[in-house]
Write an enzyme that holds these catalytic residues in place. Sequence first.
Site, PDB file in Angstrom:
ATOM      1  N   ARG A   9       0.033  -7.903   1.312  1.00  0.00           N
ATOM      2  CA  ARG A   9       1.020  -8.971   1.409  1.00  0.00           C
ATOM      3  C   ARG A   9       2.489  -8.804   2.327  1.00  0.00           C
ATOM      4  NH1 ARG A   9       3.700 -11.728  -3.833  1.00  0.00           N
ATOM      5  NH2 ARG A   9       5.384  -9.968  -3.559  1.00  0.00           N
TER       6      ARG A   9
ATOM      7  N   THR B 237       7.318 -12.638   3.883  1.00  0.00           N
ATOM      8  CA  THR B 237       6.805 -13.822   3.560  1.00  0.00           C
ATOM      9  C   THR B 237       5.955 -13.764   2.422  1.00  0.00           C
ATOM     10  OG1 THR B 237       4.571 -13.666   4.721  1.00  0.00           O
ATOM     11  CG2 THR B 237       6.857 -14.205   6.100  1.00  0.00           C
TER      12      THR B 237
ATOM     13  N   ASP C 259       6.360  -3.108  -8.341  1.00  0.00           N
ATOM     14  CA  ASP C 259       5.157  -3.056  -7.423  1.00  0.00           C
ATOM     15  C   ASP C 259       4.289  -1.897  -7.888  1.00  0.00           C
ATOM     16  OD1 ASP C 259       3.454  -1.924  -5.190  1.00  0.00           O
ATOM     17  OD2 ASP C 259       4.969  -3.133  -3.748  1.00  0.00           O
TER      18      ASP C 259
ATOM     19  N   ASP D 296       3.066   0.897  -5.785  1.00  0.00           N
ATOM     20  CA  ASP D 296       4.047   1.979  -5.546  1.00  0.00           C
ATOM     21  C   ASP D 296       4.112   2.720  -6.642  1.00  0.00           C
ATOM     22  OD1 ASP D 296       4.714   1.032  -3.140  1.00  0.00           O
ATOM     23  OD2 ASP D 296       6.757   0.351  -3.596  1.00  0.00           O
TER      24      ASP D 296
END
Length: 227
Positions: free
Chosen positions: A121, A125, A219, A222
Site C-alpha cells: 500500500r 494514498t 501496522d 511492522d
Amino acid sequence: MSNSAAVKAPVTGPKLPPNATRLPQTQQLDALLTIIRDKETPRSDFIFYSDRIIRLLVEEGLNHLPTLEKTVMTPTGLPYKGVSFQGRICGVSILRAGEAMEAGLRECCRSVRIGKILIQRDEETAQPKLFYAKLPEDIAERWVLLLDPMLATGGSALRAIEVLIQHGVKPERILFLNLIASPEGLDNMYRNFPQVRVISGWVDEKLDEKSYIIPGLGDYGDRYYSG
Ligand code: PRP
Ligand code: URA
C-alpha cells in the site's frame, strides 16, 4: 470483571455482507485480540498470540471446503460413514504481512502448496501497488486460501484476487482469511467479488483518515516482523 471505561467493539458487531463471516465471537478470541491490539505487547507475544488466532482462522476456512461421503472400517470391525475433503487446496499470501499466516496453514495442511503475491500500500494514498506474483502452476484447479491479516480499504485484497482470476482461479473457489476487517473493506469486497468468501476474526468500527483500521492494531507487518 470488565472495565466499563474501556472502548470495546460490540460482540454483536456490524451487519455483514452475505459473502462475509466472522469467527465465533468468544471471550477467548476477544482476549487474544486484546493482547495483539495492545501497543505495549512485545513482539514475541504479538507473534505467539496472533499465531493462535491464525490457527482458528485456518480451521474455520477449512470448514468451508466441500466434502465427499467416505466410509472407513474402524478397528471394532464396523464401518463408519464419514466424509473426506474433495478437491485440492493451496495458500496464497499477500506479502509482507500475509506470510505470517503461512505457518498456521502448514500446521493444518502438511505440505500444502503456497503462492505469494507482493503488494504494498502506498503510505500516502493507501493505493495498492503490485510488485510480484509467483503461484502454483495448477492453481486454476485448486481452492485458494488467500492470506492477509488486515482488510482495510480492501484495495490490496482486490488486486490480489484480480491476479488469481488472471491465473484461472474461479472467484467462488477463493476464501480470504484475515484477522481484522473494516466494514468499508468488506463492502468493497462484496461489491467487486460477491462470490469470494471472506472470513474475518473480528470486524472493527471503521477506517481513520489514513485508511488504518480503528481501533485496529496498527501496522501488522511492522509489529510482526520488526516490533
Ligand atoms: C497491509 C496489510 C494489507 C493491506 C491492507 O499491508 O497487510 O496487505 O495493508 O490495506 P488495504 O485493505 O487498504 O489494502 P502493507 O501494504 O502495509 O504491507 P506490509 O504487508 O509490508 O505491512
Ligand atoms: N495495514 C495494517 O497493517 N493495518 C491497518 O490498519 C491498515 C492497513
